[in-house]
Each structure stands twice: as C-alpha cells, then as structure tokens.
Design an enzyme around this catalytic site. Structure first.
Site, PDB file in Angstrom:
ATOM      1  N   HIS A 134     -19.757  12.089  16.917  1.00 53.69           N
ATOM      2  CA  HIS A 134     -18.513  12.651  16.352  1.00 53.69           C
ATOM      3  C   HIS A 134     -17.993  13.963  16.826  1.00 53.69           C
ATOM      4  CE1 HIS A 134     -20.178  15.408  13.645  1.00 53.69           C
ATOM      5  NE2 HIS A 134     -21.068  14.579  13.679  1.00 53.69           N
ATOM      6  N   CYS A 145     -26.826  13.593  13.844  1.00 56.88           N
ATOM      7  CA  CYS A 145     -25.583  13.049  14.739  1.00 56.88           C
ATOM      8  C   CYS A 145     -25.638  13.670  16.070  1.00 56.88           C
ATOM      9  CB  CYS A 145     -24.366  13.151  13.754  1.00 56.88           C
ATOM     10  SG  CYS A 145     -24.043  12.541  12.530  1.00 56.88           S
TER      11      CYS A 145
END
Length: 182
Positions: A134, A145
C-alpha cells in the site's frame, strides 16, 4: 509518565522486537523446506531479482526493493519499499496470493495519533492478517505491510489481480538455498 514506566515500556518494546526477529529467522528456516519453496528453487529466477518467473510481484527483504513481473520479465522496478515494523515482520513466502484489493482501505490494527484508523491507500492484500502492498513512505516501516511510494502503489494496485502470485524473500537466503541444491 514516570521513569520506571518508560523503562518498562522500552523493555517490552525490546523484547517484542527480539521475539519478532526470532520469528522471522525461524519462519525463514521452516519455509526453506516447504513444498512451495522447494518448487520455487526448481524455477528460473527473473534476471536481476531473487524471485521466480512465475511470480507477478517480488519483494526482497534484504535490499528493501520490489518489482512487478510480466511473463518472467521485469515490468517495473526495482523500487524502494519499507517492510515490517511495529513488532511485526513482513511474512516470507514463495507462493503468497493476492486475495483482496481496496483503493481506500483504513487499517483496523494501526491508528493515527488522534485514534482514527490509519489510511492504507491502494491496498493489495496478499497474506492473512491484513498484510498488503500500500501507499506509504518507503522510509518508514509498517506493521508487516509493504510501503510503496504513491506512484508505485498505484502501479501495484492497477497491475495485480486477485490470485496473482507474490513472493517475499530474503535474497541472501534464496542464494544460499539455491547453492545447496546445485
């Protein structure tokens, strides 16, 4: 806050970091013998990367770089990324799969200083626990992430489709494992 509370907080953070690091080392060792890893070691690598020709996206945890592939060739990259952080390592895997995309995702795990859910724009989820590519600063890690700068996050979001293979590896470990087999 008292000095004792600060020291206890630092100790907890240090212990959490050590536990997370041990988990990455053990997971990497366990994954090296997994069926997905064994199959990956038999496949050709995309030249200049630590990932195989069957992947659509590749992350090298050692160099903190990522690539997109099309038909076994580099489509985009290498681009800088930030992985892991907040006591959570980015999971290693040879056969992770994109299972969800959300252009305007808000994290339920990470919060802004005001308590609001942290934005995760252009999220492409590829591992359980909300692990995704992201948009975010490639200079600041995220809770497991993979942060990409905004232009790269858009490219990942636009290109990757549900079911596409993602590989997250340590290039050093991949090189050592391949050397053992050849």
């Amino acid at each position: 806050m008292s000095d004792n509370r600060r020291i206890r907080g630092r100790r907890r953070a240090t212990i959490a970091g050590l536990v997370a690091t041990a988990g990455v080392v053990l997971a990497g060792t366990a994954l090296a013998g997994s069926p997905a890893a064994e199959a990956a070691y038999k496949e050709a690598l995309v030249p200049g990367t630590p990932c195989t020709v069957t992947a659509k996206a590749c992350v090298d945890l050692d160099s903190q770089r990522a690539w997109l592939f099309r038909n076994g060739k580099i489509l985009r990259g290498p681009v800088p990324v930030a992985t892991g952080g907040n006591g959570e390592a980015t999971p290693i895997g040879h056969s992770l799969r994109v299972y969800r995309k959300d252009a305007n995702h808000k994290s339920q795990e990470s919060r802004l200083p005001n308590g609001a859910p942290a934005p995760m724009p252009q999220s492409v989820f590829f591992e359980d626990g909300g692990i995704a590519f992201h948009s975010g600063s490639p200079n600041r890690s995220s809770g497991g992430c993979v942060h990409l700068n905004p232009a790269d996050a858009k490219a990942w979001f636009d290109y990757l489709q549900i079911g596409d293979k993602v590989q997250v590896v340590s290039a050093k470990q991949e090189k050592a494992e391949r050397a053992k087999r050849h």
